[in-house]
Write a protein that holds these residues in place. Structure first.
Motif, mmCIF file in Angstrom:
data_model
loop_
_atom_site.group_PDB
_atom_site.id
_atom_site.type_symbol
_atom_site.label_atom_id
_atom_site.label_comp_id
_atom_site.label_asym_id
_atom_site.label_seq_id
_atom_site.Cartn_x
_atom_site.Cartn_y
_atom_site.Cartn_z
ATOM 1 N N UNK A 93 10.077 13.322 55.894
ATOM 2 C CA UNK A 93 10.601 14.502 56.579
ATOM 3 C C UNK A 93 9.550 15.603 56.612
ATOM 4 N N UNK A 94 9.639 16.498 57.617
ATOM 5 C CA UNK A 94 8.724 17.638 57.662
ATOM 6 C C UNK A 94 9.208 18.727 56.708
ATOM 7 N N UNK A 95 8.397 19.748 56.534
ATOM 8 C CA UNK A 95 8.782 20.870 55.689
ATOM 9 C C UNK A 95 9.998 21.563 56.283
ATOM 10 N N UNK A 96 11.037 21.696 55.485
ATOM 11 C CA UNK A 96 12.276 22.312 55.945
ATOM 12 C C UNK A 96 13.359 22.129 54.905
ATOM 13 N N UNK A 97 14.537 22.680 55.181
ATOM 14 C CA UNK A 97 15.613 22.586 54.193
ATOM 15 C C UNK A 97 16.075 21.141 54.023
ATOM 16 N N UNK A 98 15.916 20.311 55.045
ATOM 17 C CA UNK A 98 16.277 18.900 54.911
ATOM 18 C C UNK A 98 15.431 18.216 53.867
ATOM 19 N N UNK A 99 14.137 18.505 53.863
ATOM 20 C CA UNK A 99 13.235 17.924 52.877
ATOM 21 C C UNK A 99 13.536 18.467 51.482
ATOM 22 N N UNK A 100 13.814 19.776 51.389
ATOM 23 C CA UNK A 100 14.104 20.392 50.098
ATOM 24 C C UNK A 100 15.381 19.813 49.498
ATOM 25 N N UNK A 101 16.432 19.748 50.298
ATOM 26 C CA UNK A 101 17.705 19.218 49.804
ATOM 27 C C UNK A 101 17.565 17.755 49.425
ATOM 28 N N UNK A 102 16.844 16.978 50.223
ATOM 29 C CA UNK A 102 16.657 15.554 49.920
ATOM 30 C C UNK A 102 15.915 15.385 48.600
ATOM 31 N N UNK A 103 14.888 16.201 48.385
ATOM 32 C CA UNK A 103 14.121 16.134 47.136
ATOM 33 C C UNK A 103 15.031 16.367 45.934
ATOM 34 N N UNK A 104 15.822 17.437 45.993
ATOM 35 C CA UNK A 104 16.696 17.750 44.861
ATOM 36 C C UNK A 104 17.873 16.782 44.763
ATOM 37 N N UNK A 105 18.334 16.264 45.885
ATOM 38 C CA UNK A 105 19.445 15.312 45.869
ATOM 39 C C UNK A 105 19.061 14.037 45.141
ATOM 40 N N UNK A 106 17.875 13.547 45.432
ATOM 41 C CA UNK A 106 17.394 12.327 44.783
ATOM 42 C C UNK A 106 17.156 12.586 43.296
ATOM 43 N N UNK A 107 16.612 13.755 42.978
ATOM 44 C CA UNK A 107 16.353 14.104 41.585
ATOM 45 C C UNK A 107 17.631 14.303 40.784
ATOM 46 N N UNK A 108 18.657 14.860 41.432
ATOM 47 C CA UNK A 108 19.894 15.203 40.719
ATOM 48 C C UNK A 108 20.527 14.002 40.036
ATOM 49 N N UNK A 109 20.354 12.835 40.611
ATOM 50 C CA UNK A 109 20.990 11.631 40.079
ATOM 51 C C UNK A 109 19.978 10.685 39.428
ATOM 52 N N UNK A 110 18.836 11.230 39.055
ATOM 53 C CA UNK A 110 17.896 10.459 38.250
ATOM 54 C C UNK A 110 17.047 9.467 39.002
ATOM 55 N N UNK A 111 17.016 9.562 40.342
ATOM 56 C CA UNK A 111 16.084 8.751 41.116
ATOM 57 C C UNK A 111 14.798 9.567 41.315
ATOM 58 N N UNK A 112 13.750 8.922 41.819
ATOM 59 C CA UNK A 112 12.452 9.598 41.920
ATOM 60 C C UNK A 112 12.057 9.746 43.387
ATOM 61 N N UNK A 113 11.915 10.982 43.881
ATOM 62 C CA UNK A 113 11.474 11.178 45.265
ATOM 63 C C UNK A 113 10.041 10.679 45.452
ATOM 64 N N UNK A 114 9.832 9.905 46.501
ATOM 65 C CA UNK A 114 8.489 9.471 46.897
ATOM 66 C C UNK A 114 8.186 10.177 48.217
ATOM 67 N N UNK A 115 7.284 11.135 48.188
ATOM 68 C CA UNK A 115 7.010 11.966 49.358
ATOM 69 C C UNK A 115 6.000 11.249 50.262
ATOM 70 N N UNK A 116 6.456 10.881 51.443
ATOM 71 C CA UNK A 116 5.664 10.018 52.325
ATOM 72 C C UNK A 116 5.002 10.809 53.453
ATOM 73 N N UNK A 117 3.726 10.546 53.639
ATOM 74 C CA UNK A 117 2.906 11.223 54.641
ATOM 75 C C UNK A 117 3.093 10.549 55.997
ATOM 76 N N UNK A 118 3.886 11.178 56.855
ATOM 77 C CA UNK A 118 4.209 10.574 58.149
ATOM 78 C C UNK A 118 3.026 10.576 59.111
ATOM 79 N N UNK A 119 1.912 11.226 58.738
ATOM 80 C CA UNK A 119 0.714 11.190 59.586
ATOM 81 C C UNK A 119 -0.229 10.058 59.199
ATOM 82 N N UNK A 120 0.114 9.317 58.147
ATOM 83 C CA UNK A 120 -0.821 8.343 57.586
ATOM 84 C C UNK A 120 -0.802 6.993 58.300
ATOM 85 N N UNK A 121 0.243 6.683 59.073
ATOM 86 C CA UNK A 121 0.324 5.390 59.730
ATOM 87 C C UNK A 121 1.130 4.396 58.915
ATOM 88 N N UNK A 122 1.631 3.358 59.594
ATOM 89 C CA UNK A 122 2.551 2.426 58.934
ATOM 90 C C UNK A 122 1.890 1.625 57.816
#
Length: 551
Positions: A93-122
């Motif tokens: 996701x790009x920088x925005x509240x969607x990315x922020x909420x997703x980061x904390x949502x995954x963290x809240x339940x003990x999973x680990x956010x993996x921040x993926x660079x969408x400019x890097x290619x498949x």
């Protein structure tokens, strides 16, 4: 113990440098970092109030601490289904509240956010996911559509489960909503309690050395850096942070999200740093007082701004690449805004050193963060400075690689080799001379490719330039300069070097005009691609790749 100067360090053996490190004691309470990042968010709500505005999205939507926490509990409860505690969940996701909420949502339940660079290619993204065993990727249909990333999403969908935020929101179950309601009043009954030393986020290098490496930062690493910044740079309750940098980059994540939310000031999100005209208007409209950027981007903003659109800024924090004198003087002249230059690495969560608005030495990257230790290892051919090794509470747990998923390569005794050549003055201010891989050896002398680029920038400030080294049978190596300036003349560089007392070994053997210097998603030069371009243009085939720059 007194700081060892750079000159002293250059004369010491490594063992002696290790025994006499540059050191700044930790001024903050270490107990603040012995928790999870989500627990820190809850604590910030308690300190500043749930109704306080925490984030403002690109469309002007304002979210309070309560809004973010409630959404995180609901979304996280839905996303945790089918995953295990400690499992990586990708965020595309790009920088925005969607990315922020997703980061904390995954963290809240003990999973680990993996921040993926969408400019890097498949290919790079698949390698990153393999390194952390990520099977599920969270994204948004609107982002995929606007970014024209349908092909990338289709490639990732071959091996990963793609989850769209729009679908999750529309299909929240009663259980998800109950979890959110309970979490708002009794978060202890819902949230996970991961160890502060467990992985808090997976971030990834640009992959210029081949497949990207994963950098494992613990909850404590991230929170330590927040506390270090809190104690090092005075941030006022009235401040507003403007962040256009991607959250897949540590500067954008820690500086643009964790620091402001942890310190009770709103973060104003912008999905891309490339929209200069829109960004300067938003800075003016929101009354932003602190801007996070790189030299490349802030130069563009200063040029795009009119009618005092940057006048609200108290200062701008720049990292990831050297701040050019022209950028600094333009921002000061047009808007009376000072640039505070810093130095960081993803491996350091990321801030290692930074100038302060009231203690700012242009040309340096400031003093070390509290709690950090540093030592300089002598390098043959370099008399002023050495190779920087660092240790501290913000230094990563280690690397992970696609070739050995989740197998941690921890820093030996906690010391991380930055790969940067650094000198330190009597005041403890660091000056970055370049990466060890960005020095060329000509006739037995070490020549910084950054100096070559700086000379070109001084002559032709409106264009980008990048230098690379290739093997040379007579002198060991030769320097080639790529430039976007069509009229670049080697004779002008020779004259500049002579007039400014610069070693003529820093004059490139050849100057090649190109339409565009390749850059990474953060705006800094992609030296891996530069090296390959130079090799191809000089008919040398594909040269060995150069590691990504620090920052």
């Amino acid at each position: 113990m007194a700081d060892t100067t750079a000159a002293d360090a250059a004369e010491l053996e490594p063992a002696e440098i290790s025994a006499n490190p540059h050191y700044r004691g930790a001024d903050f309470d270490l107990r603040r970092i012995r928790r999870s990042v989500f627990s820190a968010l809850l604590q910030a709500r308690g300190r500043f109030g749930g109704k306080r505005i925490a984030a403002i999205d690109a469309d002007g939507r304002e979210l309070s601490y309560n809004d973010i926490i409630k959404a995180a509990f609901a979304l996280g409860h839905a996303l945790k289904q089918g995953t295990e505690p400690g499992e990586a969940v990708g965020i595309l996701l790009p920088t925005g509240v969607g990315s922020i909420i997703s980061f904390y949502a995954i963290s809240a339940y003990g999973r680990v956010p993996a921040m993926l660079n969408f400019t890097a290619g498949d290919r790079a993204l698949k390698a990153a996911c393999k390194a952390c065993k990520c099977k599920r990727i969270v994204t948004a249909k609107r982002f995929i559509e606007l970014g024209e990333l349908d092909e990338l999403e289709a490639m990732l969908a071959q091996d990963h489960e793609i989850v769209h935020l729009e679908d999750v929101r529309e299909n929240l179950t009663l259980g998800d909503k109950i979890a959110a309601a309970v979490g708002m009043v009794a978060p202890w009954a819902v949230r996970a309690r991961p160890s502060p030393d467990s992985a808090g986020v997976y971030l990834f290098t640009s992959g210029t050395e081949g497949d990207p490496k994963g950098v494992v930062l613990s909850h404590s690493n991230l929170l330590a850096n927040v506390e270090q910044v809190r104690d090092h740079v005075r941030i006022l309750p009235t401040d507003k942070v403007f962040n256009p940098l991607p959250t897949f980059h540590c500067f954008g994540l820690t500086g643009g999200v964790l620091v402001p939310l942890g310190l009770g000031v709103p973060t104003i999100c912008h999905p891309t740093p490339l929209q200069a005209k829109t960004i300067v208007k938003r800075i003016a409209e929101t009354g932003s007082t602190i801007l996070f950027a790189t030299d490349t981007f802030i130069n563009q903003y200063a040029r795009a701004a009119t009618n005092g659109e940057l006048n609200s800024l108290r200062f701008a924090v720049c990292g990831a690449e050297r701040v050019k004198d022209e950028t600094r003087s333009m921002l000061r002249r047009k808007f009376s805004v000072e640039i505070v230059e810093g130095y960081g690495l993803t491996e350091a969560a990321p801030v290692l050193a930074v100038n302060q608005p009231d203690n700012n030495r242009p040309g340096t990257v400031g003093q070390l963060m509290g709690g950090c230790e540093a030592r300089l290892i002598p390098v043959e051919g370099i008399n002023d400075g050495g190779q920087l090794h660092i240790r501290g509470p913000n230094i990563m747990k280690g690397y992970i690689r696609p070739s050995a998923p989740l197998v941690l390569e921890a820093p030996v005794d906690g010391w991380h080799d930055t790969g940067d050549i650094v000198s330190v003055d009597d005041g403890g201010f660091l000056r970055i001379r370049g990466r060890i891989k960005r020095f060329a050896k000509l006739g037995g002398e070490m020549v910084s490719l950054a100096v070559v680029e700086n000379c070109a920038t001084s002559l032709w400030p409106d264009s980008m330039h990048a230098a690379a080294a290739l093997p040379d049978k007579r002198k060991g190596e030769q320097i080639i300069l790529l430039t976007e300036y069509a009229k670049a003349d080697r004779a002008d560089l020779i004259a500049f070097a002579r007039n400014h007392g610069i070693n003529e070994l820093s004059i490139p053997r050849k100057i090649i005009h190109v339409e565009a210097i390749p850059v990474l998603g953060t705006g800094k030069t992609d030296y891996g691609k530069v090296q390959r371009m130079v090799a191809e243009l000089m008919g040398e085939g594909v040269a060995a790749p150069v590691p990504e720059t620090a920052g």
